[in-house]
Design an enzyme around this catalytic site. Structure first.
Site, PDB file in Angstrom:
ATOM      1  N   LYS A  28       0.817  -1.213   0.000  1.00 30.16           N
ATOM      2  CA  LYS A  28       0.000   0.000   0.000  1.00 30.16           C
ATOM      3  C   LYS A  28       0.849   1.260   0.000  1.00 30.16           C
ATOM      4  O   LYS A  28       0.520   2.238  -0.676  1.00 30.16           O
ATOM      5  CB  LYS A  28      -0.961  -0.005   1.187  1.00 30.16           C
ATOM      6  N   THR A  29       1.964   1.249   0.775  1.00 29.99           N
ATOM      7  CA  THR A  29       2.837   2.424   0.806  1.00 29.99           C
ATOM      8  C   THR A  29       3.483   2.645  -0.554  1.00 29.99           C
ATOM      9  O   THR A  29       3.569   3.779  -1.047  1.00 29.99           O
ATOM     10  CB  THR A  29       3.921   2.258   1.885  1.00 29.99           C
ATOM     11  N   ASP A 232      -1.602   7.819   4.798  1.00 31.77           N
ATOM     12  CA  ASP A 232      -1.338   6.394   4.998  1.00 31.77           C
ATOM     13  C   ASP A 232      -1.818   5.989   6.395  1.00 31.77           C
ATOM     14  O   ASP A 232      -1.880   6.812   7.306  1.00 31.77           O
ATOM     15  CB  ASP A 232       0.165   6.142   4.862  1.00 31.77           C
ATOM     16  N   GLU A 233      -2.156   4.706   6.574  1.00 30.22           N
ATOM     17  CA  GLU A 233      -2.587   4.171   7.883  1.00 30.22           C
ATOM     18  C   GLU A 233      -3.715   5.018   8.477  1.00 30.22           C
ATOM     19  O   GLU A 233      -3.698   5.390   9.651  1.00 30.22           O
ATOM     20  CB  GLU A 233      -1.395   4.114   8.854  1.00 30.22           C
ATOM     21  N   GLN A 263      -5.734  -4.057  10.865  1.00 31.49           N
ATOM     22  CA  GLN A 263      -4.556  -3.701  11.642  1.00 31.49           C
ATOM     23  C   GLN A 263      -4.804  -2.458  12.503  1.00 31.49           C
ATOM     24  O   GLN A 263      -3.864  -1.755  12.858  1.00 31.49           O
ATOM     25  CB  GLN A 263      -3.360  -3.479  10.715  1.00 31.49           C
ATOM     26  N   ARG A 610       3.204 -10.953  10.456  1.00 33.97           N
ATOM     27  CA  ARG A 610       4.604 -10.535  10.448  1.00 33.97           C
ATOM     28  C   ARG A 610       5.483 -11.640   9.864  1.00 33.97           C
ATOM     29  O   ARG A 610       6.627 -11.399   9.511  1.00 33.97           O
ATOM     30  CB  ARG A 610       5.112 -10.226  11.869  1.00 33.97           C
TER      31      ARG A 610
END
Length: 736
Positions: A28-29, A232-233, A263, A610
């Protein structure tokens, strides 16, 4: 990287609102960064693009890609990024807004400064600084017992109010008990202290920026400056962050946000899931694009993550997938107790792969101790992220306090820290007199010292000590105007004999460690040499460093241990998630609270994703906690895993290799049987026979009273007003 069709769709969508629903490791980044590149290719002015994220690490990655596209260097600070997109963290950008508008050369300076009660040379208080001010208010000004009204608890209430955009004045309406009455009194005095010291805490950075943008001319300026905004986020934003972004985007509405509800794990930092509903309401025309392909984890990890997260009711429907290999099944470790759990993990790590390929995650910091002991016994190098943070060490805090006082003479918190460090015979009574003058006349320490002859309460020796300190700081201020910040630090250390003071009672090894820390601080400061306003910029940037920014990019060969909350931006080949037991993970606070339980499940989702290749889940059938052994059931999250994705770890596999594991393990503590039952006797009480306010006796702690009871877990008050948590099903207690 080559964008997939959904990513390309998001990249090409430039105008009008865009909601990108993205999930773990879906690039996404990178998608946002390629979107910036596409804008520049479309002849959009780079300086009109604002991209906001939560960590300096993510911001740096974005800037590096964009700099390569523009064939230019990354701007060192926001103040020299004129022809470069503004790509920084939330707090960095808002401080940039504040300092830009608080420039005395700005025609609106007087109006803005008076409206915000702030000057350009403001300092930022970290959590320790904040607690220091609150403790002083509670103890000195309100004459309250710190044990009855802990500063950390009061700080939580104040931060909660600020994040809900409730001012100190408005908080009076929230008072419905004696504690909130105290919170309001402390909150009111705390705000006055911040104003007097020309200081902001982290919550204030957002609130002051929001207030700044409510000035029409200021809002118009930034709306015209930033016509294209990306966040973002977005799921981690709180109320004030949402309102700031809403104001900035309200004119041109070219707002793109990345949302990952799976998340969203920071409600304790006031992140608000309600913001997604607000977004859809405020931008009904927004296009929605889903990024569902994971580029990091194996198919088994993704299948497990999907199986668990779908149990959340507030989950946006999606199907995370990957084209990576299947790899091995997820391994479940069910140990007899927490020591054996840790030893098994250490044995697996030592058996194969580099140490740096391993990441150990746990729900609470207290779990690290037994894991560290097991790693030490096996001579496995490890690093806990973060134990004592670099910028929290005494020597670093002291030297930064000197810099803060040099930059802002009104910063009483920093001034108190250094006024007798090194020792200058400025004792507590002298500080008390200065405090009284400062509080009564609302003036700074420096103003008092400049008129020290008028302070009759002080003895000549105390006055002389204060004047010497005053001259020292004035000398530092003069030096700072002619030298860079790194040279200033060297000058402070030399002029105050700080290193000698700090290390005079330490061993040679401890002395070297302290000196290395100071040298490292000077080394960091040297990066700001030759920069305009190097002192101001240095103080600002170190105040905004996050835990993840301090993680080594090129990790040496050691195992990494951390809480799951800290791990959100990490990935590793092999991941261990420990302590999968109800009451621990999910935590006991979430049991019975559906919203809290769903956040715990999202936390589990973060932990699992992770892992790039191997994933181990572990639990202990018995765990030493609160001076007792407790038995908690297996985590409900384990029940949500499809059995075909799991393989059980055979504990006795390590028994085969005597040198690897069992030499350091006391086998006599266990009876080796097919059922692997523990020899130690534990109680088997009937929980239904116990109730709140029952009196119970304990063979070690005598007589107690149950003050609360939730399932098997009881809070029991000792006769000395000491609360202890016990699992009364197995604890050696009986009713009396």
């Amino acid at each position: 990287m080559q964008a997939n069709p959904k990513q390309q769709e998001a990249i090409n969508k430039i105008d009008w609102p865009l909601l990108i629903l993205a999930w773990a490791w879906s690039w996404k980044t990178a998608t946002l960064t390629m979107r910036v590149e596409n804008m520049i290719n479309s002849w959009i002015n780079p300086a009109s693009i604002l991209m906001v994220t939560f960590t300096n690490k993510a911001a740096l990655e974005m800037k590096q890609r964009v700099a390569k596209k523009l064939w230019t260097e990354i701007p060192r600070t926001l103040f020299n990024s004129r022809n470069f997109p503004t790509i920084w963290t939330f707090h960095s950008i808002w401080i940039f807004f504040l300092k830009t508008m608080l420039n005395p050369k700005n025609s609106l300076y007087e109006e803005i400064s008076e409206f915000l009660w702030l000057r350009k040379d403001f300092v930022i208080y970290d959590e320790q600084d904040k607690l220091s001010v609150l403790k002083s208010i509670i103890k000195t000004e309100l004459n309250l017992d710190e044990k009855e009204y802990p500063a950390r608890q009061i700080a939580f209430y104040i931060s909660n109010a600020k994040n809900a955009l409730i001012s100190a004045k408005a908080y009076e309406k929230e008072i419905d008990n004696s504690l909130k009455q105290v919170v309001w009194e402390v909150y009111t005095k705390y705000e006055k202290k911040l104003q007097q010291n020309n200081a902001l805490d982290f919550d204030d950075i957002l609130i002051k920026t929001l207030n700044l943008l409510k000035i029409p001319k200021v809002l118009e300026y930034y709306q015209e400056k930033y016509k294209y905004i990306m966040i973002d986020e977005y799921q981690d934003t709180n109320a004030s962050q949402y309102e700031i972004v809403k104001l900035l985007a309200s004119k041109y509405r070219n707002l793109a946000v990345v949302w990952d509800d799976s998340q969203s794990i920071y409600s304790w930092r006031w992140a608000n899931l309600q913001n997604i509903l607000n977004f859809k309401k405020d931008y009904p025309e927004a296009e929605v694009i889903k990024l569902e392909q994971n580029y990091r984890s194996t198919k088994n990890v993704i299948a497990w993550a999907n199986a668990v997260i779908k149990n959340n009711n507030t989950w946006i429907k999606k199907e995370l997938f990957t084209k990576n290999e299947t790899w091995e099944k997820i391994t479940l470790i069910e140990a007899l107790d927490d020591r054996l759990e840790a030893k098994i993990i250490a044995g697996i790590i030592k058996e194969k792969w580099n140490f740096k390929d391993n990441l150990i995650l746990y729900r609470t910091n207290s779990q690290s101790r037994v894991l560290e002991e097991a790693l030490l016994k096996e001579n496995i190098p490890y690093k806990v992220i973060w134990g004592l943070k670099f910028y929290d060490r005494k020597e670093i805090k002291d030297l930064i306090a000197y810099l803060k006082v040099i930059f802002n003479n009104n910063d009483i918190v920093s001034l108190k820290r250094i006024i007798n460090t090194p020792t200058r015979k400025i004792w507590a009574k002298t500080i008390e007199i200065l405090d009284n003058y400062s509080n009564n006349f609302w003036i700074s320490y420096f103003d008092i010292i400049e008129n020290i002859d008028d302070v009759e309460e002080l003895k000549p020796m105390a006055k002389n000590s204060l004047l010497n300190f005053y001259k020292l700081i004035k000398d530092f201020i003069k030096y700072s105007k002619e030298n860079d910040v790194a040279d200033l630090l060297k000058y402070i250390v030399k002029k105050t004999d700080y290193l000698e003071f700090l290390t005079q009672w330490l061993s040679e090894e401890e002395k070297n460690a302290k000196k290395e820390n100071i040298d490292e601080l000077i080394n960091v400061a040297s990066e700001y040499n030759w920069m305009e306003n190097s002192l101001s910029t240095f103080l600002e940037e170190i105040a905004l460093i996050t835990d993840m920014d301090k993680k080594d990019d090129e990790q040496k060969d050691y195992v990494t241990l951390m809480t799951i909350h800290t791990s959100k931006w990490l990935e590793q080949n092999r991941v261990f998630v420990c302590g999968l037991e109800d009451w621990l993970f999910p935590s006991f606070r979430s049991i019975g609270d559906n919203n809290a339980l769903e956040e715990e499940r999202r936390l589990m989702y973060v932990a699992m994703t992770r892992a790039k290749k191997e994933l181990y889940l572990s639990r202990a059938k018995e765990r030493f906690n609160f001076w007792d052994y407790v038995r908690n059931p297996a985590s409900r999250f384990l029940e949500e895993i499809p059995k075909e994705l799991l393989q059980e770890y055979e504990i006795w596999n390590l028994y085969k290799n005597d040198n690897l594991f069992w030499n350091s393990f006391k086998l006599q503590e266990y009876s080796i049987s097919n059922n692997a039952k523990i020899v130690r006797k534990v109680a088997n009480n009937d929980v239904s026979q116990f109730a709140r306010w029952d009196k119970v006796s304990h063979p070690k702690f005598w007589n107690w009273i149950i003050t609360s009871l939730s399932w098997e877990i009881a809070d029991i008050a000792f006769s000395w007003v000491w609360i202890k948590k016990m699992n009364i099903k197995i604890a050696p207690v009986r009713k009396i």
